[in-house]
Design a protein around this motif. Structure first.
Motif, mmCIF file in Angstrom:
data_model
loop_
_atom_site.group_PDB
_atom_site.id
_atom_site.type_symbol
_atom_site.label_atom_id
_atom_site.label_comp_id
_atom_site.label_asym_id
_atom_site.label_seq_id
_atom_site.Cartn_x
_atom_site.Cartn_y
_atom_site.Cartn_z
ATOM 1 N N ILE A 70 -31.601 -55.189 -35.483
ATOM 2 C CA ILE A 70 -31.708 -54.326 -36.751
ATOM 3 C C ILE A 70 -32.729 -55.047 -37.631
ATOM 4 C CG2 ILE A 70 -30.613 -54.216 -38.686
ATOM 5 C CD1 ILE A 70 -27.708 -54.158 -37.026
ATOM 6 N N LYS A 71 -33.396 -56.581 -37.502
ATOM 7 C CA LYS A 71 -34.063 -56.778 -37.967
ATOM 8 C C LYS A 71 -35.820 -56.336 -38.221
ATOM 9 C CE LYS A 71 -33.473 -61.545 -39.187
ATOM 10 N NZ LYS A 71 -32.792 -63.438 -39.094
ATOM 11 N N ILE A 90 -27.426 -53.781 -46.806
ATOM 12 C CA ILE A 90 -27.505 -52.607 -46.027
ATOM 13 C C ILE A 90 -26.243 -53.777 -45.112
ATOM 14 C CG2 ILE A 90 -28.246 -52.368 -43.319
ATOM 15 C CD1 ILE A 90 -31.079 -51.934 -44.910
ATOM 16 N N ASP A 91 -24.998 -52.747 -44.655
ATOM 17 C CA ASP A 91 -23.754 -53.054 -44.300
ATOM 18 C C ASP A 91 -24.232 -53.559 -42.514
ATOM 19 O OD1 ASP A 91 -21.606 -54.140 -43.924
ATOM 20 O OD2 ASP A 91 -20.096 -52.206 -44.180
ATOM 21 N N THR A 92 -23.154 -54.278 -41.638
ATOM 22 C CA THR A 92 -23.935 -54.633 -40.371
ATOM 23 C C THR A 92 -22.283 -54.618 -39.718
ATOM 24 O OG1 THR A 92 -23.934 -56.571 -40.949
ATOM 25 C CG2 THR A 92 -26.121 -55.655 -40.375
ATOM 26 N N ALA A 93 -22.223 -54.428 -38.402
ATOM 27 C CA ALA A 93 -21.188 -54.697 -37.776
ATOM 28 C C ALA A 93 -20.233 -55.817 -36.912
ATOM 29 C CB ALA A 93 -20.425 -53.627 -36.695
ATOM 30 N N GLY A 94 -19.402 -56.122 -37.763
ATOM 31 C CA GLY A 94 -18.646 -58.103 -37.322
ATOM 32 C C GLY A 94 -17.899 -58.340 -36.379
ATOM 33 N N ARG A 95 -18.962 -57.822 -35.106
ATOM 34 C CA ARG A 95 -18.095 -57.955 -34.104
ATOM 35 C C ARG A 95 -17.935 -59.310 -33.637
ATOM 36 N NH1 ARG A 95 -19.898 -52.974 -30.412
ATOM 37 N NH2 ARG A 95 -21.625 -53.196 -32.364
ATOM 38 N N LEU A 96 -17.330 -60.191 -32.913
ATOM 39 C CA LEU A 96 -17.249 -61.669 -32.810
ATOM 40 C C LEU A 96 -16.889 -62.031 -31.037
ATOM 41 C CD1 LEU A 96 -17.299 -64.027 -35.386
ATOM 42 C CD2 LEU A 96 -18.901 -63.913 -33.516
ATOM 43 N N HIS A 97 -17.083 -61.265 -30.487
ATOM 44 C CA HIS A 97 -16.643 -61.697 -29.185
ATOM 45 C C HIS A 97 -17.660 -61.695 -28.887
ATOM 46 C CE1 HIS A 97 -17.303 -56.805 -29.091
ATOM 47 N NE2 HIS A 97 -18.330 -57.104 -27.691
ATOM 48 N N ASN A 98 -18.884 -61.589 -28.807
ATOM 49 C CA ASN A 98 -20.168 -61.994 -27.492
ATOM 50 C C ASN A 98 -20.919 -62.559 -28.977
ATOM 51 O OD1 ASN A 98 -22.398 -62.136 -26.533
ATOM 52 N ND2 ASN A 98 -20.763 -60.557 -24.527
ATOM 53 N N ASN A 99 -21.245 -63.701 -28.271
ATOM 54 C CA ASN A 99 -22.431 -64.273 -29.700
ATOM 55 C C ASN A 99 -23.385 -63.757 -29.425
ATOM 56 O OD1 ASN A 99 -24.824 -65.787 -30.416
ATOM 57 N ND2 ASN A 99 -22.853 -66.451 -32.032
ATOM 58 N N LYS A 100 -23.803 -63.762 -27.454
ATOM 59 C CA LYS A 100 -25.322 -62.637 -27.274
ATOM 60 C C LYS A 100 -25.708 -61.656 -27.469
ATOM 61 C CE LYS A 100 -27.700 -65.315 -23.613
ATOM 62 N NZ LYS A 100 -26.206 -66.132 -22.552
ATOM 63 N N GLN A 101 -24.253 -60.920 -27.518
ATOM 64 C CA GLN A 101 -24.495 -59.379 -27.764
ATOM 65 C C GLN A 101 -24.867 -59.562 -29.407
ATOM 66 O OE1 GLN A 101 -21.054 -57.252 -26.318
ATOM 67 N NE2 GLN A 101 -21.637 -55.395 -27.675
ATOM 68 N N LEU A 102 -24.217 -60.121 -30.508
ATOM 69 C CA LEU A 102 -24.227 -59.981 -31.979
ATOM 70 C C LEU A 102 -25.921 -60.609 -31.972
ATOM 71 C CD1 LEU A 102 -22.460 -60.206 -34.659
ATOM 72 C CD2 LEU A 102 -22.429 -62.682 -34.390
ATOM 73 N N GLU A 121 -21.093 -69.661 -35.515
ATOM 74 C CA GLU A 121 -21.475 -67.988 -34.582
ATOM 75 C C GLU A 121 -22.438 -67.246 -35.894
ATOM 76 O OE1 GLU A 121 -19.978 -67.393 -31.649
ATOM 77 O OE2 GLU A 121 -18.984 -69.793 -31.980
ATOM 78 N N PHE A 122 -22.850 -67.557 -36.491
ATOM 79 C CA PHE A 122 -23.439 -66.501 -37.432
ATOM 80 C C PHE A 122 -24.796 -67.077 -37.491
ATOM 81 C CE2 PHE A 122 -20.375 -63.818 -37.820
ATOM 82 C CZ PHE A 122 -20.658 -62.024 -37.733
ATOM 83 N N THR A 123 -24.160 -67.935 -38.214
ATOM 84 C CA THR A 123 -26.208 -69.657 -38.157
ATOM 85 C C THR A 123 -26.526 -69.446 -36.802
ATOM 86 O OG1 THR A 123 -24.544 -71.281 -38.683
ATOM 87 C CG2 THR A 123 -25.886 -70.459 -40.113
ATOM 88 N N LYS A 124 -26.148 -69.553 -35.726
ATOM 89 C CA LYS A 124 -26.297 -69.621 -34.439
ATOM 90 C C LYS A 124 -26.799 -68.230 -34.028
ATOM 91 C CE LYS A 124 -23.116 -72.397 -32.060
ATOM 92 N NZ LYS A 124 -22.036 -72.330 -30.993
ATOM 93 N N ALA A 125 -26.183 -66.722 -34.596
ATOM 94 C CA ALA A 125 -27.247 -65.623 -33.828
ATOM 95 C C ALA A 125 -27.954 -65.041 -34.922
ATOM 96 C CB ALA A 125 -25.369 -64.737 -34.096
ATOM 97 N N VAL A 131 -17.708 -61.624 -40.051
ATOM 98 C CA VAL A 131 -16.986 -60.318 -39.309
ATOM 99 C C VAL A 131 -16.160 -59.820 -40.140
ATOM 100 C CG1 VAL A 131 -16.492 -62.222 -37.879
ATOM 101 C CG2 VAL A 131 -14.489 -61.885 -40.175
ATOM 102 N N ASN A 132 -15.374 -58.484 -39.614
ATOM 103 C CA ASN A 132 -14.381 -57.788 -40.477
ATOM 104 C C ASN A 132 -13.102 -57.895 -40.917
ATOM 105 O OD1 ASN A 132 -15.977 -55.123 -38.840
ATOM 106 N ND2 ASN A 132 -14.589 -55.035 -37.220
ATOM 107 N N GLY A 133 -13.022 -57.314 -41.797
ATOM 108 C CA GLY A 133 -12.239 -57.495 -43.038
ATOM 109 C C GLY A 133 -12.399 -59.235 -43.669
#
Ligand code: GDP
Length: 302
Positions: free
Chosen positions: A208-209, A189-201, A241-245, A109-111
């Motif tokens: 990207i992969k 490679i840096d990626t955006a850390g928006r987490l409002h929607n897991n499907k989108q993430l 969240e991230f391990t699900k995504a 996530v951002n931050g």
């Protein structure tokens, strides 16, 4: 170890208070220990696991002195960490036999400290003689692109960016292409850390992969999740969240200098079974450590 000073003082003082005046480990001591572990952000599941293991040993041996407790607790924690971490690895250079370029995708996530961790890591790789390129695929925020560029300059490594609002998958693809053409050993490679929607993430990271594996079949070679160690239970939620995504293969836990609750490292390691490779212990370029479970556990107890 200065970076973990707060955690150490906190845990050590609380434990000392919990067992003060007691010689024998009894239910009361175990209750105290449980609450110290929870207050240190070890997390409920892992705390219960640790308490149960100690209870079993007390039951088996019929008696445990409070002076033994520290030693036994330390062993239990080393064991918990040991299931998921390697002891002696040089995380600051890539394996000799690794394919080049070695592609590391950074998520979180951002931050959380992604950009800072990438900068610190790049510095260590460069110091080891590796040629490194940073790819700015967090194209959502202008500041993210700029910050990464500033780090690349500080570190003295290469930088690939197409600016803000460009397609992250395209940036990732072209960073890899750049790495191949310029004989880089490593691309981070840096990626955006928006987490409002897991499907989108999930969709974004998959895209990207896919773009990376178009260039190099088994890329990314590593997907590293950066977690802020100072946000307590939120770190567990983010890991979830991230391990699900996506398939996360390694962890960096940051800001452990700013918290008295370094127990998050133990809980995350136990619950997600992903090796922790790095810990962040400050804002400076040198404040990244390769995670070593023994010295980490020592910092809790001494
Ligand atoms: P990003 O949004 O995930 O890229 O996060 P940044 O790398 O920009 O970091 C966010 C803030 O956390 C910055 O102010 C960093 O200096 C700070 N930061 C990152 N890692 C650490 C750390 O290990 N310790 C401390 N104290 N601050 C850190």
């Amino acid at each position: 170890d200065k970076g973990l000073e707060k955690t150490k003082t906190n845990f050590f003082n609380k434990m000392s208070r919990a067992i003060a005046g007691k010689t024998k480990v009894d239910d009361e001591v175990l209750d105290e220990l449980e609450s110290v572990l929870i207050q240190s952000d070890v997390g409920l599941k892992t705390t219960i696991k640790i308490i149960e293991r100690i209870e079993e040993r007390v039951a088996r041996d019929k008696y445990m002195s409070t002076s033994e407790l520290n030693e036994i607790l330390r062993d239990e924690i080393v064991q918990l960490l040991g299931e998921n971490t390697t002891e002696e690895t040089n995380f600051f250079s890539i394996p000799k036999e690794a394919k080049r370029p070695y592609i590391i995708l950074i998520v979180g996530v951002n931050g959380a400290g992604k950009t800072t961790t990438i900068g610190k890591l790049a510095k260590r790789f460069v110091d080891q003689g590796h040629k490194v390129v940073l790819g700015a695929a967090d194209t959502f925020r202008a500041a993210a692109v700029d910050q990464l560029g500033i780090w690349a300059e500080r570190v003295g490594c290469d930088f690939y960016s197409k600016g803000m609002n460009t397609d992250p998958a395209a940036v990732a693809y072209e960073t890899t292409q750049y790495a191949i053409q310029n004989n880089c050993d490593i691309a981070i490679i840096d990626t955006a850390g928006r987490l409002h929607n897991n499907k989108q993430l999930m969709a974004e990271l998959s895209k990207i992969k896919r773009s990376l594996s178009k260039q190099i079949e088994d890329a990314p070679h590593e997907v590293m999740l950066v977690l802020d160690g100072s946000v307590g239970q939120n770190a567990f939620i983010q890991a979830e969240e991230f391990t699900k995504a996506t398939d996360v293969s390694s962890l960096a836990i940051t800001k452990l200098d700013g918290t008295a609750k370094g127990g998050v490292v133990i809980g995350i390691s136990d619950q997600f079974k992903i090796p922790i490779k790095y810990i962040g212990v400050g804002e400076g370029i040198e404040h990244l450590q390769a995670f070593n479970k023994r010295s980490f556990v020592d910092s809790f107890f001494s």
